[in-house]
Motif scaffolding. Structure first.
Motif, PDB file in Angstrom:
ATOM      1  N   TRP A 211      -2.380   9.343   5.170  1.00  0.00           N
ATOM      2  CA  TRP A 211      -2.228   8.397   6.288  1.00  0.00           C
ATOM      3  C   TRP A 211      -0.796   7.878   6.366  1.00  0.00           C
ATOM      4  N   LEU A 212      -0.263   7.496   5.218  1.00  0.00           N
ATOM      5  CA  LEU A 212       1.092   6.951   5.203  1.00  0.00           C
ATOM      6  C   LEU A 212       2.104   7.974   5.704  1.00  0.00           C
ATOM      7  N   PRO A 242     -12.601   7.595   3.042  1.00  0.00           N
ATOM      8  CA  PRO A 242     -11.581   7.439   4.083  1.00  0.00           C
ATOM      9  C   PRO A 242     -10.701   6.216   3.841  1.00  0.00           C
ATOM     10  N   PHE A 243      -9.432   6.347   4.147  1.00  0.00           N
ATOM     11  CA  PHE A 243      -8.506   5.214   4.075  1.00  0.00           C
ATOM     12  C   PHE A 243      -8.744   4.308   5.279  1.00  0.00           C
ATOM     13  N   PRO A 244      -8.791   2.957   5.134  1.00  0.00           N
ATOM     14  CA  PRO A 244      -8.511   2.182   3.927  1.00  0.00           C
ATOM     15  C   PRO A 244      -9.763   1.602   3.281  1.00  0.00           C
ATOM     16  N   THR A 288       7.792   1.079   5.983  1.00  0.00           N
ATOM     17  CA  THR A 288       6.624   1.207   6.846  1.00  0.00           C
ATOM     18  C   THR A 288       5.472   0.339   6.358  1.00  0.00           C
ATOM     19  N   LEU A 289       5.266   0.276   5.059  1.00  0.00           N
ATOM     20  CA  LEU A 289       4.221  -0.599   4.525  1.00  0.00           C
ATOM     21  C   LEU A 289       4.495  -2.055   4.875  1.00  0.00           C
ATOM     22  N   ARG A 290       5.755  -2.431   4.913  1.00  0.00           N
ATOM     23  CA  ARG A 290       6.114  -3.794   5.310  1.00  0.00           C
ATOM     24  C   ARG A 290       5.645  -4.077   6.743  1.00  0.00           C
ATOM     25  N   ARG A 291       5.701  -3.054   7.603  1.00  0.00           N
ATOM     26  CA  ARG A 291       5.325  -3.240   9.005  1.00  0.00           C
ATOM     27  C   ARG A 291       3.817  -3.241   9.218  1.00  0.00           C
ATOM     28  N   VAL A 292       3.100  -2.369   8.505  1.00  0.00           N
ATOM     29  CA  VAL A 292       1.698  -2.145   8.872  1.00  0.00           C
ATOM     30  C   VAL A 292       0.686  -2.523   7.795  1.00  0.00           C
ATOM     31  N   ARG A 293       1.146  -2.877   6.596  1.00  0.00           N
ATOM     32  CA  ARG A 293       0.201  -3.225   5.530  1.00  0.00           C
ATOM     33  C   ARG A 293       0.599  -4.554   4.874  1.00  0.00           C
ATOM     34  N   ARG A 294       0.983  -5.510   5.677  1.00  0.00           N
ATOM     35  CA  ARG A 294       1.435  -6.804   5.151  1.00  0.00           C
ATOM     36  C   ARG A 294       0.282  -7.808   5.233  1.00  0.00           C
TER      37      ARG A 294
END
Length: 346
Positions: A211-212, A242-244, A288-294
């Motif tokens: 996914w990432l 499945p993620f997440p 990207t994690l900062r944008r979508v997984r914060r």
């Protein structure tokens, strides 16, 4: 104008990815036939904090994680006589080094660019010898360590180009229940940590890595910086859920071993390094994690904080008194036995 279009596109992609992730998780939670099993596809051991490790097919558990995982670290002396444990965020050359262990021969081999490899014993008697204990602390959790050997320290000084570093081995595992800085994770007196950041084991899913890889903007993708499982320094990689879905795990078993989830893993600079120790030009995948997984840990909600953490993967504990010596194997089944509410991402 092109710059602002690119920014807008990146922000839009982040919002879409976050929305899709949330919709997927909601669908999973609504399902009446929720699957609760996955398969272990990879196992990794990282003997030294911040240093590349090695992949195995099976490995025993020790008192604070996989046996000899994060047993060692490179430290710098502080003015108060204690040692600051450092990683590649402080000494970037560590990211290009590797450590591997021969389980039967109980010997560790160290490699790094520009220096000859070094092989040294990992027998426990090294840490039990009559040597000076050195206080260490990571994120508010105290412990004690010893210098592994003068030879190994000299090797690391050449490898990282710093004459102050000392090669340390954990003696007294850090006890998270004594720490006010453990992010409020539920811990017990039996929980202990070597040179891991916050827990004993780290797990990710193949579905999460895939996914990432799809949500990182195309103009942030460069040859030599492909997303891999190993760069997240996970001990266990599983496939089949499945993620997440992992955001809801509370207790899992792998084979005969029960593992308790302490928290989602907050990501830092470490995954931005590739196997050669080079840092990603756009700070991916952490950017990207900062944008979508914060999100905020549920344990953080009562504490002042600025922006939450960028979460990917899980940190876990095992009951060392029961599980030490248990073998984790590729092909083992992971079963989710208890679930919890997922964090709310923003």
């Amino acid at each position: 104008m092109k710059h602002w279009k690119a920014v807008a596109a990146a922000v839009g992609a982040g919002l879409v990815a976050r929305w899709a992730s949330g919709m997927l998780l909601n669908a999973i939670q609504r399902s009446q036939s929720l699957k609760n099993t996955a398969t272990v596809t990879s196992l990794f051991v990282f003997p030294i904090k911040g240093v590349g490790g090695f992949e195995v097919q099976e490995w025993p558990l020790g008192p604070h994680g996989l046996l000899w995982d994060r047993e060692w670290a490179v430290g710098l002396p502080k003015d108060d006589g204690s040692y600051q444990v450092v990683s590649s965020n402080r000494l970037q050359r560590l990211a290009a080094a590797t450590a591997s262990i021969d389980l039967a021969g109980q010997r560790m081999t160290l490699t790094a660019p520009g220096v000859e490899s070094l092989t040294t014993s990992v027998r426990q008697s090294v840490a039990e010898a009559n040597v000076t204990l050195r206080p260490i602390e990571i994120f508010g959790m105290p412990g004690s360590a010893v210098e592994e050997s003068a030879e190994a320290t000299a090797w690391w000084r050449r490898a990282v180009g710093n004459d102050d570093v000392v090669f340390l081995r954990i003696v007294t595992a850090r006890m998270p229940q004594d720490s006010p800085n453990h992010q409020g994770c539920p811990v017990t007196e039996a929980d202990s940590i070597g040179f891991h950041d916050y827990a004993a084991l780290h797990i990710i899913t193949r579905e999460g890595v895939a996914w990432l890889d799809t949500v990182i903007p195309r103009d942030h993708q460069f040859p030599g910086f492909e997303i891999t499982e190993a760069q997240f320094r996970a001990n266990v990689v599983v496939e089949g859920l499945p993620f997440p879905d992992e955001d809801t795990w509370s207790v899992v078993t792998i084979g005969a071993t029960k593992l308790r989830v302490a928290k989602q893993s907050g990501r830092c600079v470490i995954p931005t390094h590739n196997a050669a120790g080079e840092r990603h030009p756009r700070f991916e995948p952490t950017a990207t994690l900062r944008r979508v997984r914060r999100a905020f840990h549920r344990h953080q909600l009562g504490r002042p904080t600025k922006e939450g953490l960028f979460m990917f993967g899980l940190d876990l504990f095992h009951d060392a008194a029961i599980a030490t010596g248990n073998i984790l194997r590729v092909g083992d089944t992971l079963t989710v036995t208890e679930r919890q509410t997922a964090p709310e991402y923003f």
